[in-house]
Design a protein around this motif. Structure first.
Motif, PDB file in Angstrom:
ATOM      1  N   PHE A  38    -102.641  63.226  65.472  1.00  0.00           N
ATOM      2  CA  PHE A  38    -102.675  62.340  64.298  1.00  0.00           C
ATOM      3  C   PHE A  38    -103.900  61.433  64.289  1.00  0.00           C
ATOM      4  CE2 PHE A  38     -98.181  63.447  64.617  1.00  0.00           C
ATOM      5  CZ  PHE A  38     -97.858  63.702  63.298  1.00  0.00           C
ATOM      6  N   SER A  39    -104.858  61.697  65.183  1.00  0.00           N
ATOM      7  CA  SER A  39    -106.049  60.837  65.272  1.00  0.00           C
ATOM      8  C   SER A  39    -106.842  60.814  63.973  1.00  0.00           C
ATOM      9  CB  SER A  39    -106.949  61.304  66.424  1.00  0.00           C
ATOM     10  OG  SER A  39    -106.299  61.133  67.661  1.00  0.00           O
ATOM     11  N   ASP A  40    -106.984  61.960  63.312  1.00  0.00           N
ATOM     12  CA  ASP A  40    -107.743  62.006  62.057  1.00  0.00           C
ATOM     13  C   ASP A  40    -107.072  61.143  60.990  1.00  0.00           C
ATOM     14  OD1 ASP A  40    -109.559  63.703  63.204  1.00  0.00           O
ATOM     15  OD2 ASP A  40    -108.732  65.534  62.309  1.00  0.00           O
ATOM     16  N   GLU A  41    -105.736  61.239  60.905  1.00  0.00           N
ATOM     17  CA  GLU A  41    -105.017  60.416  59.929  1.00  0.00           C
ATOM     18  C   GLU A  41    -105.178  58.931  60.239  1.00  0.00           C
ATOM     19  OE1 GLU A  41    -103.878  63.105  61.320  1.00  0.00           O
ATOM     20  OE2 GLU A  41    -102.708  64.326  59.897  1.00  0.00           O
ATOM     21  N   ALA A  42    -105.182  58.586  61.546  1.00  0.00           N
ATOM     22  CA  ALA A  42    -105.349  57.192  61.940  1.00  0.00           C
ATOM     23  C   ALA A  42    -106.729  56.672  61.548  1.00  0.00           C
ATOM     24  CB  ALA A  42    -105.132  57.039  63.452  1.00  0.00           C
ATOM     25  N   GLU A  43    -107.759  57.500  61.780  1.00  0.00           N
ATOM     26  CA  GLU A  43    -109.117  57.093  61.423  1.00  0.00           C
ATOM     27  C   GLU A  43    -109.262  56.961  59.910  1.00  0.00           C
ATOM     28  OE1 GLU A  43    -111.679  56.089  63.239  1.00  0.00           O
ATOM     29  OE2 GLU A  43    -110.320  56.178  64.962  1.00  0.00           O
ATOM     30  N   GLN A  44    -108.644  57.881  59.160  1.00  0.00           N
ATOM     31  CA  GLN A  44    -108.701  57.818  57.706  1.00  0.00           C
ATOM     32  C   GLN A  44    -108.026  56.560  57.186  1.00  0.00           C
ATOM     33  OE1 GLN A  44    -110.333  59.589  55.560  1.00  0.00           O
ATOM     34  NE2 GLN A  44    -109.466  58.689  53.681  1.00  0.00           N
ATOM     35  N   ALA A  45    -106.868  56.229  57.749  1.00  0.00           N
ATOM     36  CA  ALA A  45    -106.157  55.022  57.326  1.00  0.00           C
ATOM     37  C   ALA A  45    -106.965  53.772  57.641  1.00  0.00           C
ATOM     38  CB  ALA A  45    -104.788  54.948  58.013  1.00  0.00           C
ATOM     39  N   LYS A  46    -107.658  53.792  58.781  1.00  0.00           N
ATOM     40  CA  LYS A  46    -108.493  52.648  59.163  1.00  0.00           C
ATOM     41  C   LYS A  46    -109.667  52.491  58.192  1.00  0.00           C
ATOM     42  CE  LYS A  46    -108.965  52.147  63.503  1.00  0.00           C
ATOM     43  NZ  LYS A  46    -109.356  52.292  64.934  1.00  0.00           N
ATOM     44  N   ARG A  47    -110.288  53.613  57.815  1.00  0.00           N
ATOM     45  CA  ARG A  47    -111.416  53.568  56.872  1.00  0.00           C
ATOM     46  C   ARG A  47    -110.954  53.068  55.499  1.00  0.00           C
ATOM     47  NH1 ARG A  47    -112.850  58.495  59.483  1.00  0.00           N
ATOM     48  NH2 ARG A  47    -111.783  59.704  57.859  1.00  0.00           N
ATOM     49  N   GLU A  48    -109.788  53.552  55.053  1.00  0.00           N
ATOM     50  CA  GLU A  48    -109.273  53.126  53.751  1.00  0.00           C
ATOM     51  C   GLU A  48    -108.950  51.635  53.753  1.00  0.00           C
ATOM     52  OE1 GLU A  48    -105.968  55.496  52.577  1.00  0.00           O
ATOM     53  OE2 GLU A  48    -107.126  57.350  52.405  1.00  0.00           O
ATOM     54  N   CYS A  49    -108.432  51.147  54.861  1.00  0.00           N
ATOM     55  CA  CYS A  49    -108.107  49.724  54.966  1.00  0.00           C
ATOM     56  C   CYS A  49    -109.383  48.888  54.900  1.00  0.00           C
ATOM     57  CB  CYS A  49    -107.362  49.471  56.280  1.00  0.00           C
ATOM     58  SG  CYS A  49    -106.565  47.852  56.407  1.00  0.00           S
ATOM     59  N   GLU A  59    -109.624  44.720  47.452  1.00  0.00           N
ATOM     60  CA  GLU A  59    -108.426  45.392  46.933  1.00  0.00           C
ATOM     61  C   GLU A  59    -107.430  45.712  48.041  1.00  0.00           C
ATOM     62  OE1 GLU A  59    -109.935  48.846  45.030  1.00  0.00           O
ATOM     63  OE2 GLU A  59    -110.940  47.741  43.395  1.00  0.00           O
ATOM     64  N   LEU A  60    -107.495  44.957  49.126  1.00  0.00           N
ATOM     65  CA  LEU A  60    -106.604  45.216  50.261  1.00  0.00           C
ATOM     66  C   LEU A  60    -105.154  44.954  49.861  1.00  0.00           C
ATOM     67  CD1 LEU A  60    -106.589  45.980  53.293  1.00  0.00           C
ATOM     68  CD2 LEU A  60    -106.577  43.516  53.784  1.00  0.00           C
ATOM     69  N   THR A  61    -104.244  45.850  50.254  1.00  0.00           N
ATOM     70  CA  THR A  61    -102.816  45.688  49.984  1.00  0.00           C
ATOM     71  C   THR A  61    -102.042  45.824  51.294  1.00  0.00           C
ATOM     72  OG1 THR A  61    -102.355  48.042  49.638  1.00  0.00           O
ATOM     73  CG2 THR A  61    -103.139  46.771  47.720  1.00  0.00           C
ATOM     74  N   TRP A  62    -100.762  45.431  51.220  1.00  0.00           N
ATOM     75  CA  TRP A  62     -99.905  45.608  52.394  1.00  0.00           C
ATOM     76  C   TRP A  62     -99.780  47.085  52.746  1.00  0.00           C
ATOM     77  CZ3 TRP A  62     -99.133  41.913  55.555  1.00  0.00           C
ATOM     78  CH2 TRP A  62     -99.000  40.593  55.110  1.00  0.00           C
ATOM     79  N   ARG A  63     -99.819  47.928  51.742  1.00  0.00           N
ATOM     80  CA  ARG A  63     -99.731  49.376  51.992  1.00  0.00           C
ATOM     81  C   ARG A  63    -100.853  49.842  52.898  1.00  0.00           C
ATOM     82  NH1 ARG A  63    -103.378  53.498  50.449  1.00  0.00           N
ATOM     83  NH2 ARG A  63    -103.475  52.661  48.315  1.00  0.00           N
ATOM     84  N   HIS A  64    -102.087  49.355  52.641  1.00  0.00           N
ATOM     85  CA  HIS A  64    -103.217  49.742  53.481  1.00  0.00           C
ATOM     86  C   HIS A  64    -102.999  49.299  54.936  1.00  0.00           C
ATOM     87  CE1 HIS A  64    -105.317  49.688  49.470  1.00  0.00           C
ATOM     88  NE2 HIS A  64    -105.837  50.791  49.963  1.00  0.00           N
ATOM     89  N   ILE A  65    -102.548  48.063  55.102  1.00  0.00           N
ATOM     90  CA  ILE A  65    -102.397  47.509  56.452  1.00  0.00           C
ATOM     91  C   ILE A  65    -101.299  48.228  57.227  1.00  0.00           C
ATOM     92  CG2 ILE A  65    -101.898  45.422  57.783  1.00  0.00           C
ATOM     93  CD1 ILE A  65    -102.916  43.818  55.330  1.00  0.00           C
ATOM     94  N   LEU A  66    -100.151  48.441  56.564  1.00  0.00           N
ATOM     95  CA  LEU A  66     -99.040  49.103  57.243  1.00  0.00           C
ATOM     96  C   LEU A  66     -99.389  50.553  57.568  1.00  0.00           C
ATOM     97  CD1 LEU A  66     -96.153  48.760  58.288  1.00  0.00           C
ATOM     98  CD2 LEU A  66     -95.334  49.585  56.074  1.00  0.00           C
ATOM     99  N   ALA A  67    -100.073  51.232  56.650  1.00  0.00           N
ATOM    100  CA  ALA A  67    -100.462  52.625  56.898  1.00  0.00           C
ATOM    101  C   ALA A  67    -101.382  52.728  58.107  1.00  0.00           C
ATOM    102  CB  ALA A  67    -101.138  53.211  55.663  1.00  0.00           C
ATOM    103  N   GLU A  68    -102.332  51.783  58.221  1.00  0.00           N
ATOM    104  CA  GLU A  68    -103.230  51.803  59.377  1.00  0.00           C
ATOM    105  C   GLU A  68    -102.448  51.651  60.675  1.00  0.00           C
ATOM    106  OE1 GLU A  68    -106.850  49.240  61.432  1.00  0.00           O
ATOM    107  OE2 GLU A  68    -106.444  48.997  59.287  1.00  0.00           O
ATOM    108  N   GLU A  69    -101.531  50.676  60.729  1.00  0.00           N
ATOM    109  CA  GLU A  69    -100.742  50.455  61.942  1.00  0.00           C
ATOM    110  C   GLU A  69     -99.843  51.658  62.239  1.00  0.00           C
ATOM    111  OE1 GLU A  69    -101.218  48.196  64.018  1.00  0.00           O
ATOM    112  OE2 GLU A  69    -102.368  46.734  62.885  1.00  0.00           O
TER     113      GLU A  69
END
Length: 216
Positions: free
Chosen positions: A41-52, A60-70
């Motif tokens: 799941f490393s690629d998904e983690a990196e993608q979520a970090k970039r989106e955040c 445009e940061l949202t709680w969705r971005h933060i929770l998805a990254e974690e």
């Protein structure tokens, strides 16, 4: 108004989380499954970090971005210590999001889901015993992979019962589950005893009541 009752109060949110966890245990009992996380799941983690980071830059940061990254950072971990740390951080962000909801919309009553059909793994003759006493047990046969998960949860249950009661009779239940788990690995009770005996010869038993003092 006390801070505990104020919208967004940490204690109020944690009380709801605690109630939900108790409800889950009442419905499903102790559950034990493989983690299913790891480097895949490393690629998904990196993608979520970039989106955040990108959302933060755009304002445009949202709680969705933060929770998805974690969440995806937790999924990418296989080491138990690191995974636990990431899961705690994920849970903390989820709690913080709930606090934000409460501050914006007022404290809301959490409806705990009750009812449902709770299940537990039982000994083979339990349905027969229930029928003999006038009951009508509903049973199903667990799939092989599911059976292992049930047995692991059962082991925790039986060990917990011994720890709570100190009744040596509970150790027979622990041993029965250990034998069933060993069988899932193709190990017979005789094989298990040989493994135990070999380890005892190599490292000793626990008969001497030795306690090792560790340097901390």
């Amino acid at each position: 108004m006390d801070d505990v009752e104020a919208p967004g109060a940490l204690e109020s949110v944690l009380a709801d989380v605690r109630s939900e966890r108790h409800a889950q245990d009442r419905m499903w009992g102790v559950q034990e499954f493989p983690d299913g996380s790891g480097p895949g799941f490393s690629d998904e983690a990196e993608q979520a970090k970039r989106e955040c980071a990108a959302a933060w830059t755009r304002g445009e940061l949202t709680w969705r971005h933060i929770l998805a990254e974690e969440f995806f950072e937790a999924l990418a971990e296989s080491d138990p210590v690191a995974l636990r740390t990431e899961l705690v951080q994920t849970a903390a962000v989820a709690v913080k999001w709930i606090q934000s909801l409460d501050r914006r919309h007022g404290a809301m009553v959490h409806s705990v889901k009750e009812g449902g059909a709770a299940e537990k793994l039982v000994r083979d003759r339990i349905p027969e015993i229930i029928q003999a006493s006038g009951g009508e047990p509903e049973t199903r046969v667990a799939a092989a992979g599911e059976h292992v998960a049930w047995l692991r949860a059962k082991l925790l249950e039986e060990v917990g019962e011994y720890i709570a009661s100190g009744d040596p009779d509970e150790l027979a239940d622990v041993l029965e589950v250990v034998h069933a788990l060993a069988a899932t690995h193709g190990i017979t009770p005789a094989d298990l005893e040989r493994h135990r005996s070999a380890k005892a010869a190599e490292r000793g038993t626990f008969n001497d009541r030795l306690v090792l003092r560790l340097q901390i």
